[in-house]
Each structure stands twice: as structure tokens, then as C-alpha cells.
Design an enzyme around this catalytic site. Structure first.
Site, PDB file in Angstrom:
ATOM      1  CE  LYS A   1      84.326  57.941 132.994  1.00 31.95           C
ATOM      2  NZ  LYS A   1      85.743  58.607 133.003  1.00 31.95           N
TER       3      LYS A   1
ATOM      4  CD  GLU B   1      94.808  54.237 137.592  1.00 29.96           C
ATOM      5  OE1 GLU B   1      94.684  54.936 136.540  1.00 29.96           O
ATOM      6  OE2 GLU B   1      93.851  53.344 138.028  1.00 29.96           O
TER       7      GLU B   1
ATOM      8  N   GLY C   1      94.694  56.750 131.606  1.00 30.47           N
ATOM      9  CA  GLY C   1      93.343  56.853 131.136  1.00 30.47           C
ATOM     10  C   GLY C   1      93.227  58.292 130.143  1.00 30.47           C
ATOM     11  CB  SER C   2      90.956  59.272 127.929  1.00 34.17           C
ATOM     12  OG  SER C   2      89.698  59.365 128.411  1.00 34.17           O
TER      13      SER C   2
ATOM     14  CB  ALA D   1      87.111  57.938 138.461  1.00 32.42           C
TER      15      ALA D   1
END
Ligand SMILES: O=C(CO)[C@H](O)[C@H](O)COP(=O)(O)O
Length: 225
Positions: free
Chosen positions: A121, A103, A30-31, A83
Site C-alpha cells: 500500500k 472513516e 476492510g480486511s 488504507a
């Protein structure tokens, strides 16, 4: 740069403080995890890594981070990953990028899991973000029906062009689930019910795995939970 990207970068940079020479490190996807891999690659730290997706593997190789064979390693010192949602009990929803299986295996084999997120998040209750579930292509229609019978709305994830189902690195499908009556089922029970269906390979629930959450704030700070 926008404030959220800035906050993700700040959390990723903070995670570097917990990495020491010689460590075996899980490299998330992910980023936010990509920012961490970039900072790790630019640092002088001598570590070895296990990437959790082909994209993270490519990035790690670009920076010359030595990689371990995931078939031969059973423990890692630390896993650093992003996440999609984090609740006050450090329960997570992950898999927005479709890498949830690798993951979760990597998080489980790690002594510590450091989660790096921006403050958006953090939620009081999991579930606003649709729960990613990796399912086998064989028997897909039957698996989807069983999931829907449990009371979820299940949407097959499509690729970027929206002309084909999204395929995970294992070449499985992803169903994104919305809970019809979230108040009636705990995340733990939902996880158990989902995993009792044979075609379900893994869910995006991560329980009892995160040891530290680094939350990048828009005000320039990083909060450690
Ligand atoms: O679980 C993931 C990928 O499967 C990512 O960690 C999650 O989707 C967060 O991504 P980002 O850092 O781009 O917001």
C-alpha cells in the site's frame, strides 16, 4: 496463508500495543481493520468503540466490544484503520470498501489515527488506486458530469453481483476516479475542486489525519512511519 494477508495481520497485531484500558477507539473497515477488531476482541483490553461500517459493527458485536453512540461522541483517543494507498507524507487514499465517510469522520474526531497496511500500500505518489468519492444519488448524472469536466474518468461502483450500483452505509453511490493528468493537479487541489461540487459528499483523500503508519512487511517485520 499468503504473504500479504500475513503482513496485514502483523500490522493489525502491532496496533494493539498502542491500545490501553479505558480508551475510546475508532474501529476501521476492510480486511486489515477486521483483523485488528478480531485481535482487540480476543484481548483482555477494556475499551469502547465506534465502528466505521455496518460490517465492522457486526464484527465488534460478535466479540462483545462495547459500542458508543456515534451521535453522542465528539472525541476518541485513537482510531485504527486500513488504507488503500499511503504516501511518504502520510497522505492516504481510503474507501476501497466504501466506508470513507464514516472513516473520515471517525479519524477526524480521534486524537491519534493509527493506519495499518501491508507494504504494497506504500507508494511514492498517490493515484494508482482509483480515488473513491461518495456522491448523492439525487442529481447523480449532473455530479458525475461536473467531476468529469474537472478532468477525471469517473466509474460508478457496482455491487458484487454487478447488477446494481454499490450503496454505501448511508445509501449513497461511489464514483471511482482516475486522474487524466495527475502531474497537473496536486491531491490537495483535487480534493478542493471535488468538494466544491454540491453532490460530492466526501472524497477518499485523508490528509493530516494519520499520526502513525504501521507497515506489515513480507519479511516478517513491522515498520513504523
Ligand atoms: O478504506 C477502506 C474501506 O473503506 C479500507 O481501509 C481500505 O480499503 C483497505 O482495505 P483492506 O484492509 O481490505 O486492504
Amino acid at each position: 496463508m499468503d504473504l500479504i494477508t500475513d503482513a496485514k495481520k502483523r500490522a493489525a497485531k502491532e496496533a494493539l500495543k498502542f491500545i490501553k484500558d479505558g480508551m475510546l477507539v475508532g474501529l476501521g473497515s476492510g480486511s486489515t481493520a477486521s483483523f485488528f477488531i478480531t485481535y482487540l476482541g480476543e484481548s483482555k483490553l477494556k475499551v469502547k468503540g465506534i465502528p466505521t461500517s455496518k460490517a465492522s459493527e457486526k464484527l465488534a458485536k460478535f466479540y462483545g466490544i462495547p459500542l458508543l453512540d456515534p451521535e453522542k461522541v465528539s472525541t476518541l483517543d485513537v482510531d485504527v484503520d486500513g488504507a488503500d494507498e499511503v504516501d511518504p507524507q502520510k497522505r492516504l487514499i481510503k474507501g476501497g470498501g466504501g466506508a470513507l465517510l464514516r472513516e473520515k469522520i471517525t479519524a477526524k474526531m480521534s486524537t491519534q489515527m493509527i493506519v495499518i497496511v501491508d507494504e504494497k500500500k506504500c507508494v511514492k505518489k498517490l493515484g494508482a488506486f482509483p480515488l473513491p468519492v461518495e456522491v448523492a444519488r439525487f442529481g447523480f448524472a449532473a455530479t458525475k458530469k461536473e467531476i468529469e469536466n474537472l478532468g477525471f474518468n469517473a466509474t460508478l461502483r457496482l455491487n458484487k453481483k454487478k447488477n446494481h450500483p454499490f450503496l454505501t452505509d448511508q445509501r449513497n453511490f461511489i464514483l471511482d476516479l482516475k486522474w487524466n493528468s495527475p502531474q497537473k493537479i496536486t491531491p490537495e487541489n483535487a480534493d478542493l475542486f471535488l468538494k466544491s461540487i454540491p453532490g460530492v459528499i466526501e472524497t477518499g483523500f485523508f490528509f493530516n489525519l494519520a499520526t502513525k503508519i504501521l507497515v506489515g512487511k513480507e519479511n516478517g517485520k513491522v515498520e513504523i512511519l
